[in-house]
Design a protein around this motif. Structure first.
Motif, PDB file in Angstrom:
ATOM      1  N   ARG A  93      58.576  -1.946   9.588  1.00  0.00           N
ATOM      2  CA  ARG A  93      59.482  -1.667  11.518  1.00  0.00           C
ATOM      3  C   ARG A  93      60.768  -2.682  10.458  1.00  0.00           C
ATOM      4  N   ASP A 117      49.206  -0.537  20.657  1.00  0.00           N
ATOM      5  CA  ASP A 117      49.033   0.563  22.103  1.00  0.00           C
ATOM      6  C   ASP A 117      47.175   1.205  22.067  1.00  0.00           C
ATOM      7  N   ASN A 170      51.749   1.816  17.248  1.00  0.00           N
ATOM      8  CA  ASN A 170      52.425   2.429  17.123  1.00  0.00           C
ATOM      9  C   ASN A 170      53.925   2.689  16.340  1.00  0.00           C
ATOM     10  N   LEU A 171      53.717   3.006  15.334  1.00  0.00           N
ATOM     11  CA  LEU A 171      54.447   2.565  14.673  1.00  0.00           C
ATOM     12  C   LEU A 171      54.731   4.332  14.663  1.00  0.00           C
ATOM     13  N   SER A 172      56.333   4.368  14.596  1.00  0.00           N
ATOM     14  CA  SER A 172      56.533   6.387  14.573  1.00  0.00           C
ATOM     15  C   SER A 172      56.320   6.878  12.406  1.00  0.00           C
ATOM     16  N   GLU A 173      56.086   8.265  12.670  1.00  0.00           N
ATOM     17  CA  GLU A 173      55.900   8.653  11.087  1.00  0.00           C
ATOM     18  C   GLU A 173      56.911   8.035   9.740  1.00  0.00           C
ATOM     19  N   GLU A 174      57.916   7.686  10.535  1.00  0.00           N
ATOM     20  CA  GLU A 174      58.509   6.933   9.519  1.00  0.00           C
ATOM     21  C   GLU A 174      58.581   6.161   8.983  1.00  0.00           C
ATOM     22  N   GLU A 175      57.928   5.505   9.776  1.00  0.00           N
ATOM     23  CA  GLU A 175      57.422   3.798   9.904  1.00  0.00           C
ATOM     24  C   GLU A 175      56.034   3.492   9.137  1.00  0.00           C
ATOM     25  N   THR A 176      55.347   4.716   9.419  1.00  0.00           N
ATOM     26  CA  THR A 176      54.369   4.670   8.781  1.00  0.00           C
ATOM     27  C   THR A 176      53.993   5.155   7.228  1.00  0.00           C
ATOM     28  N   THR A 180      49.790   9.741   9.568  1.00  0.00           N
ATOM     29  CA  THR A 180      51.451   9.196   9.713  1.00  0.00           C
ATOM     30  C   THR A 180      51.057   8.571  11.263  1.00  0.00           C
ATOM     31  N   ARG A 181      49.932   8.352  10.835  1.00  0.00           N
ATOM     32  CA  ARG A 181      49.924   7.405  11.842  1.00  0.00           C
ATOM     33  C   ARG A 181      49.349   5.976  11.232  1.00  0.00           C
TER      34      ARG A 181
END
Length: 623
Positions: free
Chosen positions: A274, A303, A232-238, A137-138
């Motif tokens: 992204r 981050d 700092n990628l979101s869960e969707e981006e990951t 997720t990250r």
């Protein structure tokens, strides 16, 4: 009336019944044409298209036919999009080989952009198994530091760590690593390896493996520090990144050491994760790994950071806690843990005693790097570990992460402007260095005693405006790691290029290759003294026989004092034709800012029967 009712019924049935796959593909293609979807940046990045040789032309950076569904998909984004839509609508009997199973990121993006309707449902068992395993997720950008013993890693390396949830307290050992690397023939010798890596002679592929294996490879086997930069990628981006990673499994790309390398491909993954990012556009010529880390940082993706020291660094940290007079006890205790019962050691304070045991344990661990398990050493390690647990309350906390992380180093490229006086002659120099670092430069973020210069060109402008080559270093590498009772590395150097040398009363441009091996000793603070035996092969038209070998020696001092650093060196070479060459080179560097410096050099050369003195002041800008 009956005819109208029948027609209405047919219309209703047509609306309720799902479209056939052929009609679904045609409808999707009509939508894509209306939107000109093949011109979207997301599509071009999913298929790794870059501008071709002519305006309006495109070419994918993958040359693997398995990555394309159209015959001309490698160069035609429109044709590849249409073939992809048709392949998605094909019968699902192909299972894992179906386009929907192979290109999950393309499918997810097209579902967001188009109304695809009901598509066949192939059984994607391999992808389900992969996603069940990699439930990240990250993501974390990982930079294993510079490794001078390998041409492909001397500039460092980057990869991604994929975490499920927050990975700390050791949980990252269960994470996965996404890595791009060359498929190297283990039988290739060093020269062949370097040549193929420079010319794209190797294929490169992505791989996904447990992260603990990378820790073992870099931290333990190669003794390299690791810096980890959470993204700092979101869960969707990951998830989007992992989907594309699946598409790239077993897919070949050309591999080049300096541009289309590990770090460049990682940037491409982040661009897919992204949409809207343009990271690779900043690297048309070279993609030095630490420069790509800075590019990700400047794009606002990083981050924080975390330092994972190598076994050698851990041992040095433990030794720094001890007074130098106790260092001999570290090796003695590693050889005989029973010495802990000796009165000499019992008399130590609890904190000092704990630090001594800790250093001895880390020393034994370090000696076993890349070695087969030795039962006797394992027993001694266990004894020390038991003693360490008894003194756990007295241990000093681990040191904080170093302030000078690699991303805070000066820029990899360098421009310079210099003014020189030599033999009553004045001239200017203009310089460009493609990468990376010299001994006398600002050392923050670089391994101490490491010099890596590739593609260093100095042009000379005479007072009459004539332009000439002053120096061209194709490769200039120097490794000066100090030896002591705990660490015993060899110091070594290799240089090849074109330079100016005096012979027969005039200056000549000469081609040369030289190398050396020797040893370095630490003095105090960050100062070092070194000496190397050298060999040289030179082509010089000032000699009667232009091609001449030579043997010699070189030695010097490295002096570090904050913003003022220096590298002072003397050397002598004896050529086969009897020519004796002696030089003293005093280089001094004043740091003006992270990316600016003033460089003062005094070079005296005695090339019998004449001697010359050159003095130069140079402004250097790093970027």
């Amino acid at each position: 009336m009956r005819f109208l009712n029948l027609a209405s019924l047919l219309v209703v049935l047509a609306l309720l019944l799902p479209m056939s796959p052929v009609h679904a593909a045609d409808d999707a293609w009509s939508q894509a044409q209306a939107l000109e979807l093949w011109q979207r940046d997301e599509w071009r990045k999913l298929v790794h298209y870059k501008p071709g040789s002519w305006p309006g032309r495109w070419k994918s950076q993958s040359d693997d036919p398995r990555f394309f569904l159209a015959a001309d998909g490698a160069s035609d984004p429109r044709a590849e999009l249409r073939a992809t839509l048709e392949a998605f609508a094909a019968p699902g009997a192909a299972g894992d080989q179906h386009a929907q199973c192979r290109f999950v990121a393309r499918l997810a993006w097209l579902r967001r952009e188009l109304a695809l309707g009901e598509l066949p449902q192939p059984d994607c068992a391999e992808y389900r198994e992969f996603r069940a395993l990699v439930q990240a997720t990250r993501a974390v950008l990982v930079f294993p530091s510079y490794y001078l013993n390998s041409p492909s890693s001397m500039f460092g390396h980057t990869l991604l760590r994929l975490d499920s949830g927050v990975a700390d307290g050791g949980a990252e050992y269960l994470s996965f690593a996404a890595n791009f690397g060359a498929l190297v023939n283990p039988d290739d010798n060093g020269l062949f390896y370097a040549f193929r890596g420079l010319t794209g002679g190797y294929r490169g592929q992505f791989s996904v493996d447990q992260y603990y294996k990378k820790i073992r490879e870099y931290n333990h086997d190669e003794n390299r520090d690791i810096w980890e930069y959470p993204l700092n990628l979101s869960e969707e981006e990951t998830g989007r990144l992992i989907e594309h990673l699946w598409e790239l499994r077993h897919i070949n790309f050309a591999y080049y050491f300096f541009d289309e390398n590990c770090s460049y491909r990682i940037l491409e993954l982040l661009e897919v994760a992204r949409p809207g990012l343009d990271l690779t556009g900043d690297f048309p010529v070279t993609a030095i790994p630490i420069d790509t880390v800075r590019a990700v940082q400047q794009a606002g993706l990083i981050d924080g950071k975390h330092f994972r020291p190598s076994q050698g660094t851990v041992l040095r940290q433990r030794l720094d806690r001890l007074p130098p007079e106790l260092h001999p006890l570290v090796t003695r205790l590693g050889a005989e843990p029973g010495l802990l019962d000796e009165p000499e050691l019992r008399a130590l304070s609890p904190g000092l005693r704990a630090s001594l045991i800790d250093a001895a344990y880390k020393y034994l661990r370090y000696t076993q790097t890349s070695a087969e398990r030795d039962p006797e050493i394992a027993q001694r390690s266990f004894q020390l570990l038991q003693s360490l647990q008894e003194h756990a309350a007295d241990l000093v906390p681990a040191p904080a992460d170093p302030a000078d992380s690699p991303d805070r180093s000066h820029g990899s490229r360098r421009l310079s402007l210099g003014a020189w006086r030599e033999e009553r002659q004045d001239y200017l120099t203009l310089g460009l260095r493609m990468s990376l670092h010299s001994l006398q430069e600002n050392r923050a973020g670089f391994p101490a005693g490491a010099q890596i210069n590739i593609g260093n060109l100095d042009l000379r402008i005479e007072d009459d405006g004539e332009l000439d080559i002053q120096r061209l270093d194709l490769v200039d590498i120097l490794s000066l790691s100090p030896r002591d009772r705990f660490f015993k590395p060899l110091s070594w150097a290799v240089t090849t290029g074109v330079e100016r040398q005096w012979a027969g009363g005039r200056e000549h441009r000469v081609a040369q290759v030289n190398g050396g091996v020797g040893a370095t000793r630490a003095l105090w603070a960050d100062h070092r003294v070194y000496g190397l035996f050298t060999g040289r092969l030179e082509h010089n038209h000032g000699f009667a026989d232009p091609l001449q070998p030579a043997v010699g020696a070189r030695g010097g001092l490295l002096l570090g004092g904050g913003t003022l650093t220096a590298a002072w060196e003397a050397g002598v070479e004896q050529f086969a034709n009897g020519q004796l060459r002696t030089r003293v080179d005093l280089q001094n560097n004043l740091q003006l800012s992270r990316n600016q410096a003033l460089h003062l050099e005094l070079l005296w050369r005695d090339q019998s029967p004449d001697d010359t003195l050159a003095v130069g002041l140079r402004y250097q800008y790093y970027y």
